[in-house]
Motif scaffolding. Structure first.
Motif, PDB file in Angstrom:
ATOM      1  N   ASP A  36      70.455  85.471  40.224  1.00 46.97           N
ATOM      2  CA  ASP A  36      70.757  84.088  40.576  1.00 46.97           C
ATOM      3  C   ASP A  36      69.647  83.129  40.175  1.00 46.97           C
ATOM      4  O   ASP A  36      69.905  81.982  39.802  1.00 46.97           O
ATOM      5  CB  ASP A  36      70.992  83.967  42.079  1.00 46.97           C
ATOM      6  CG  ASP A  36      72.400  84.353  42.499  1.00 46.97           C
ATOM      7  OD1 ASP A  36      73.274  84.460  41.621  1.00 46.97           O
ATOM      8  OD2 ASP A  36      72.633  84.536  43.711  1.00 46.97           O
ATOM      9  N   SER A  37      68.399  83.579  40.277  1.00 44.51           N
ATOM     10  CA  SER A  37      67.275  82.673  40.036  1.00 44.51           C
ATOM     11  C   SER A  37      66.765  82.734  38.607  1.00 44.51           C
ATOM     12  O   SER A  37      66.169  81.774  38.115  1.00 44.51           O
ATOM     13  CB  SER A  37      66.116  83.003  40.982  1.00 44.51           C
ATOM     14  OG  SER A  37      65.547  84.272  40.660  1.00 44.51           O
ATOM     15  N   SER A  38      66.973  83.872  37.925  1.00 47.00           N
ATOM     16  CA  SER A  38      66.412  84.093  36.590  1.00 47.00           C
ATOM     17  C   SER A  38      64.920  83.767  36.584  1.00 47.00           C
ATOM     18  O   SER A  38      64.418  83.060  35.717  1.00 47.00           O
ATOM     19  CB  SER A  38      67.137  83.238  35.545  1.00 47.00           C
ATOM     20  OG  SER A  38      66.717  83.586  34.236  1.00 47.00           O
ATOM     21  N   SER A  39      64.205  84.340  37.546  1.00 47.91           N
ATOM     22  CA  SER A  39      62.788  84.007  37.675  1.00 47.91           C
ATOM     23  C   SER A  39      61.869  85.214  37.601  1.00 47.91           C
ATOM     24  O   SER A  39      60.676  85.063  37.352  1.00 47.91           O
ATOM     25  CB  SER A  39      62.548  83.301  39.018  1.00 47.91           C
ATOM     26  OG  SER A  39      62.753  84.201  40.086  1.00 47.91           O
ATOM     27  N   GLY A  40      62.401  86.415  37.843  1.00 47.70           N
ATOM     28  CA  GLY A  40      61.557  87.597  37.948  1.00 47.70           C
ATOM     29  C   GLY A  40      60.934  87.733  39.314  1.00 47.70           C
ATOM     30  O   GLY A  40      60.272  88.734  39.607  1.00 47.70           O
ATOM     31  N   ASP A  41      61.118  86.736  40.181  1.00 48.63           N
ATOM     32  CA  ASP A  41      60.529  86.724  41.516  1.00 48.63           C
ATOM     33  C   ASP A  41      61.662  86.647  42.533  1.00 48.63           C
ATOM     34  O   ASP A  41      62.358  85.627  42.635  1.00 48.63           O
ATOM     35  CB  ASP A  41      59.605  85.520  41.658  1.00 48.63           C
ATOM     36  CG  ASP A  41      58.904  85.459  43.011  1.00 48.63           C
ATOM     37  OD1 ASP A  41      59.224  86.289  43.887  1.00 48.63           O
ATOM     38  OD2 ASP A  41      58.050  84.572  43.194  1.00 48.63           O
ATOM     39  N   SER A  89      62.169  83.611  44.934  1.00 50.68           N
ATOM     40  CA  SER A  89      62.485  82.275  44.433  1.00 50.68           C
ATOM     41  C   SER A  89      63.400  81.538  45.405  1.00 50.68           C
ATOM     42  O   SER A  89      64.301  82.124  46.002  1.00 50.68           O
ATOM     43  CB  SER A  89      63.169  82.379  43.064  1.00 50.68           C
ATOM     44  OG  SER A  89      63.578  81.109  42.604  1.00 50.68           O
ATOM     45  N   ARG A  90      63.187  80.241  45.529  1.00 55.64           N
ATOM     46  CA  ARG A  90      63.970  79.440  46.474  1.00 55.64           C
ATOM     47  C   ARG A  90      65.104  78.679  45.789  1.00 55.64           C
ATOM     48  O   ARG A  90      65.907  78.034  46.471  1.00 55.64           O
ATOM     49  CB  ARG A  90      63.049  78.449  47.189  1.00 55.64           C
ATOM     50  CG  ARG A  90      61.993  79.126  48.048  1.00 55.64           C
ATOM     51  CD  ARG A  90      61.030  78.106  48.640  1.00 55.64           C
ATOM     52  NE  ARG A  90      61.717  77.143  49.482  1.00 55.64           N
ATOM     53  CZ  ARG A  90      61.957  77.324  50.776  1.00 55.64           C
ATOM     54  NH1 ARG A  90      61.566  78.440  51.369  1.00 55.64           N
ATOM     55  NH2 ARG A  90      62.571  76.403  51.478  1.00 55.64           N
ATOM     56  N   THR A  91      65.161  78.718  44.457  1.00 54.07           N
ATOM     57  CA  THR A  91      66.210  77.995  43.737  1.00 54.07           C
ATOM     58  C   THR A  91      66.902  78.928  42.756  1.00 54.07           C
ATOM     59  O   THR A  91      66.332  79.927  42.309  1.00 54.07           O
ATOM     60  CB  THR A  91      65.638  76.787  42.974  1.00 54.07           C
ATOM     61  OG1 THR A  91      64.678  77.252  42.000  1.00 54.07           O
ATOM     62  CG2 THR A  91      64.969  75.805  43.913  1.00 54.07           C
ATOM     63  N   GLY A  92      68.122  78.579  42.389  1.00 51.98           N
ATOM     64  CA  GLY A  92      68.881  79.356  41.415  1.00 51.98           C
ATOM     65  C   GLY A  92      68.947  78.639  40.079  1.00 51.98           C
ATOM     66  O   GLY A  92      68.760  77.416  39.997  1.00 51.98           O
ATOM     67  N   SER A 126      67.977  89.519  28.365  1.00 50.41           N
ATOM     68  CA  SER A 126      67.551  89.048  29.679  1.00 50.41           C
ATOM     69  C   SER A 126      68.530  88.046  30.265  1.00 50.41           C
ATOM     70  O   SER A 126      69.318  87.410  29.547  1.00 50.41           O
ATOM     71  CB  SER A 126      66.174  88.386  29.577  1.00 50.41           C
ATOM     72  OG  SER A 126      66.289  87.127  28.919  1.00 50.41           O
ATOM     73  N   VAL A 127      68.447  87.884  31.580  1.00 47.75           N
ATOM     74  CA  VAL A 127      69.221  86.850  32.246  1.00 47.75           C
ATOM     75  C   VAL A 127      68.865  85.485  31.675  1.00 47.75           C
ATOM     76  O   VAL A 127      69.727  84.613  31.503  1.00 47.75           O
ATOM     77  CB  VAL A 127      68.988  86.876  33.770  1.00 47.75           C
ATOM     78  CG1 VAL A 127      69.765  85.758  34.465  1.00 47.75           C
ATOM     79  CG2 VAL A 127      69.373  88.226  34.358  1.00 47.75           C
ATOM     80  N   ILE A 178      64.336  74.792  33.216  1.00 47.06           N
ATOM     81  CA  ILE A 178      65.312  75.520  34.032  1.00 47.06           C
ATOM     82  C   ILE A 178      64.987  77.015  34.067  1.00 47.06           C
ATOM     83  O   ILE A 178      65.137  77.664  35.110  1.00 47.06           O
ATOM     84  CB  ILE A 178      66.728  75.308  33.465  1.00 47.06           C
ATOM     85  CG1 ILE A 178      67.117  73.825  33.521  1.00 47.06           C
ATOM     86  CG2 ILE A 178      67.758  76.140  34.230  1.00 47.06           C
ATOM     87  CD1 ILE A 178      68.322  73.479  32.668  1.00 47.06           C
ATOM     88  N   LEU A 179      64.524  77.547  32.921  1.00 42.52           N
ATOM     89  CA  LEU A 179      64.303  78.988  32.756  1.00 42.52           C
ATOM     90  C   LEU A 179      62.848  79.217  32.340  1.00 42.52           C
ATOM     91  O   LEU A 179      62.538  79.378  31.158  1.00 42.52           O
ATOM     92  CB  LEU A 179      65.255  79.544  31.692  1.00 42.52           C
ATOM     93  CG  LEU A 179      66.750  79.248  31.932  1.00 42.52           C
ATOM     94  CD1 LEU A 179      67.563  79.518  30.675  1.00 42.52           C
ATOM     95  CD2 LEU A 179      67.268  80.078  33.104  1.00 42.52           C
ATOM     96  N   PRO A 180      61.924  79.240  33.291  1.00 42.00           N
ATOM     97  CA  PRO A 180      60.495  79.282  32.956  1.00 42.00           C
ATOM     98  C   PRO A 180      60.062  80.482  32.120  1.00 42.00           C
ATOM     99  O   PRO A 180      59.058  80.401  31.401  1.00 42.00           O
ATOM    100  CB  PRO A 180      59.813  79.301  34.321  1.00 42.00           C
ATOM    101  CG  PRO A 180      60.804  78.705  35.252  1.00 42.00           C
ATOM    102  CD  PRO A 180      62.147  79.126  34.736  1.00 42.00           C
ATOM    103  N   ASN A 181      60.800  81.598  32.189  1.00 39.21           N
ATOM    104  CA  ASN A 181      60.419  82.777  31.406  1.00 39.21           C
ATOM    105  C   ASN A 181      61.006  82.786  29.998  1.00 39.21           C
ATOM    106  O   ASN A 181      60.664  83.661  29.193  1.00 39.21           O
ATOM    107  CB  ASN A 181      60.859  84.053  32.127  1.00 39.21           C
ATOM    108  CG  ASN A 181      60.036  84.325  33.373  1.00 39.21           C
ATOM    109  OD1 ASN A 181      58.818  84.184  33.361  1.00 39.21           O
ATOM    110  ND2 ASN A 181      60.697  84.687  34.455  1.00 39.21           N
ATOM    111  N   LEU A 182      61.869  81.831  29.692  1.00 41.50           N
ATOM    112  CA  LEU A 182      62.525  81.831  28.389  1.00 41.50           C
ATOM    113  C   LEU A 182      61.544  81.795  27.215  1.00 41.50           C
ATOM    114  O   LEU A 182      61.755  82.505  26.216  1.00 41.50           O
ATOM    115  CB  LEU A 182      63.506  80.658  28.302  1.00 41.50           C
ATOM    116  CG  LEU A 182      64.355  80.574  27.037  1.00 41.50           C
ATOM    117  CD1 LEU A 182      65.250  81.807  26.884  1.00 41.50           C
ATOM    118  CD2 LEU A 182      65.216  79.306  27.054  1.00 41.50           C
TER     119      LEU A 182
END
Length: 481
Positions: A159-164, A167-170, A443-444, A465-469
C-alpha cells in the motif's frame, strides 16, 4: 501470526452519519483548502481513473498464471503436485506461453481483445535485489523490506510502496495529494493504508442500496416537520463560529460533509433499475444479479465504482483513484478440492474474474474503457512448493493482472521466476527453506510508476510519490501502459 484482514480506518465516528463512513473523518482537515476554493466539474474528455483491487490474504499467483510450454509446465507440475493445474485445463493466453486458471474464464475475452495483461514476480523492494545481496545483507539493512512474509506488514509495504511497514501514507493517497485531486481516494466498503494522505483519509462509501448521509436528514426524511427542525438546528450549529481554530475547522469539515452527502447520497444508494441507475452498467452486471441486486461482494464493489465513474460530473474532478478489495486468499490448507481446478482458491479467482469482466464490459459500453485502468495488489505471493495440508504458505514476489482499454494487453510483462527450488530467484538455501519464495524482479514502485505516469504524473512528481523509484535508474516503467 498477523491477521490477513485489511487494516481499516474506523469511519463510524458519530451518531450523525450512516454506513459509508463518517464523511467528516473521510474528508480530513486537509481537504478544507480544496473545498473552500470550490469544486470544479469533471472534464470528461480528460477524465482518468485508477482502480486498485487488493486481494487480502496473499493470492497464489503461481496458480493464477501458469506456464504452458512443456518444459516449464513439467517443472511446475513436479513441484506443485496435487495443486498443479493440468496443462489441458489452462486457458491459453494467446500470443504467450502461459495459461490462465480455468476458473477465470470470464477474463479471457479481455485478453483476446488486448485489454488484459499479466505482470510477473512483482513485490516490495527498495532497490534491485539479487539473491547474493539478499543473503549477505546485514540485519536491519534497508535493502531488505521490513517484516517479509507477514500479512499486515506486507499489506502496508504494498500500500505504501516505501519499504517501511511503519509508513503512515499510501502511494494512492500520496498520488492524490501531489496531483491535487479534488477528492481523496474513494474506497468501497473498507480501506487500508493505500489511500491515506498526510491530511486526508479515503472517502469510504458503501455498496449500492445503502444510505450515505445523516440519519433522519435525507431529502425524503424532511417531509416530516420534526426532521426539518432537526436539520435547521444542525445547520445552525455548524454555521456558528467561535474564534477557536480547532472548533471552527471541525465545523467547516462537518458542513462540507453534509454538502458531499447531499451531492452523492442518491448516486451512492441507487440500485439497478432505479431512477439513478445507468442501464448500460446494469446490463453489464446483469449476470451477477439476484433479486435485482448485484449479489457477489466483489462485484457489488465494482458496480458502485462503475456508477461513480459514469457520473464523474457529480463526483467531480477529472482524476480519481478508487479502491476495492476481496478477502479470503490466505490458503494455508485445503486450497483445492477434488481437483486442482476446484476448491476455495478457484472460487475466489472465479468471483474476481466475474467482477472484473462485468466492470470492463460496463466501461466498454459507456465508451470509457480507455480512461480507466484496473490493477491487482496482494499481501505477497505464496510458496511454489505446497505444504503438507494441500495449501501454500507466505512468500514474496507475486503475479498480477492489469486491465483497461489503455493497457497494452494480450502480453505478459516482467520476468517469470526460475522454477528451481533454491535457484537464483528463491530466497531459500537450506533444505528446509527450499519453498519457492521468489525475490521480486519488479518492484511495487515500478508498478505504481507505470500506472501513475499514464494517470498524468511527471517524473518529478513520481519521485515525490515513490521515494525509492530513483533507485531503479532508468527502469522506471514496466511498459504495460
Amino acid at each position: 501470526m498477523a491477521s490477513s484482514s485489511p487494516r481499516s480506518v474506523d469511519a463510524r465516528r458519530r451518531w450523525l452519519l450512516r454506513s459509508g463512513g463518517a464523511l467528516a473523518a473521510a474528508l480530513g482537515a486537509g481537504s478544507l483548502g480544496n473545498l473552500l476554493m470550490g469544486m470544479k466539474p469533471a472534464h470528461a474528455a480528460d477524465y482518468k481513473a485508477l482502480v486498485c483491487v487488493f486481494l487480502y490474504g496473499g493470492n497464489d499467483g503461481m496458480n493464477m498464471v501458469v506456464p504452458t510450454d512443456q518444459s516449464r509446465h513439467g517443472q511446475y507440475a513436479a513441484v506443485r503436485g496435487s495443486l498443479a493445474l493440468p496443462q489441458a485445463q489452462l486457458l491459453p493466453l494467446n500470443g504467450s506461453s502461459y495459461g490462465l486458471h480455468p476458473a477465470m474464464e470470464a477474463l479471457l475475452p479481455h485478453w483476446n481483445q488486448g485489454q488484459l495483461a499479466a505482470l510477473f514476480n512483482t513485490g516490495p523492494l527498495t532497490a534491485p535485489l539479487k539473491k547474493k545481496q539478499y543473503l549477505n545483507a546485514a540485519e536491519g539493512s534497508t535493502l531488505i523490506p521490513d517484516s517479509l512474509f507477514s500479512h499486515s506488514d506486507q499489506q502496508a509495504l504494498w500500500d505504501s510502496s516505501s519499504g517501511d511497514s511503519r509508513s503512515r501514507t499510501g502511494w494512492g493517497g500520496r498520488a492524490s495529494a501531489v496531483l491535487g485531486t479534488i477528492n481523496p481516494v474513494i474506497a468501497i466498503g473498507s480501506n487500508g493504508l493505500f489511500g491515506i494522505e498526510d491530511l486526508r483519509v479515503p472517502l469510504v462509501l458503501p455498496t449500492a442500496g445503502s444510505i450515505f448521509g445523516a440519519y433522519g436528514l435525507q431529502a425524503d426524511d424532511l417531509n416530516w416537520e420534526p426532521n426539518q427542525r432537526r436539520k435547521t438546528a444542525v445547520d445552525a450549529l455548524y454555521a456558528q463560529t467561535s474564534g477557536v481554530a480547532l472548533r471552527d475547522t471541525y465545523s467547516a469539515i462537518q458542513r462540507d460533509a453534509f454538502a458531499m452527502s447531499a451531492r452523492l447520497g442518491e448516486l451512492v444508494s441507487s440500485v439497478p433499475g432505479d431512477a439513478q441507475a445507468v442501464p448500460l452498467i446494469d446490463a453489464a452486471f446483469a449476470p451477477l444479479m439476484v433479486n435485482g441486486l448485484v449479489s457477489e461482494p466483489t462485484a457489488a464493489q465494482f458496480y458502485q465504482v462503475a456508477k461513480l465513474i459514469a457520473q464523474n460530473a457529480v463526483v467531480q474532478g477529472n482524476r480519481q483513484i478508487f479502491s476495492v478489495s476481496q478477502g479470503g486468499f490466505d490458503t494455508h490448507s485445503g486450497q483445492v478440492s477434488g481437483s486442482a481446478a476446484a476448491g476455495p482458491h478457484a472460487d475466489l479467482l472465479a468471483a474476481l474474474a466475474r467482477a472484473m469482466a462485468a466492470f470492463q464490459r460496463a466501461l466498454d459500453a459507456l465508451g470509457l474503457a480507455g480512461q480507466v485502468t484496473t490493477f491487482t495488489q496482494s499481501d505477497f505471493g505464496r510458496t511454489f512448493a505446497p505444504n503438507a495440508t494441500s495449501g501454500t504458505d507466505h512468500a514474496w514476489g507475486n503475479h498480477h493482472l492489469v486491465m483497461g482499454g489503455a493497457v497494452k494487453g494480450g502480453h505478459t510483462y516482467g520476468i517469470y521466476p526460475n522454477l528451481s527450488l533454491g535457484g537464483p530467484d528463491d530466497v531459500g538455501v537450506e533444505s528446509w527453506e527450499l519453498q519457492g519464495r521468489w525475490i521480486p524482479t519488479s518492484s511495487v514502485d515500478q508498478y505504481a510508476a507505470t500506472l501513475l505516469r499514464w494517470f498524468g504524473a511527471s517524473d518529478s512528481q513520481l519521485n515525490t510519490i515513490l521515494p525509492n523509484l530513483p533507485n531503479f535508474g532508468t527502469a522506471r516503467s514496466l511498459g504495460f501502459l
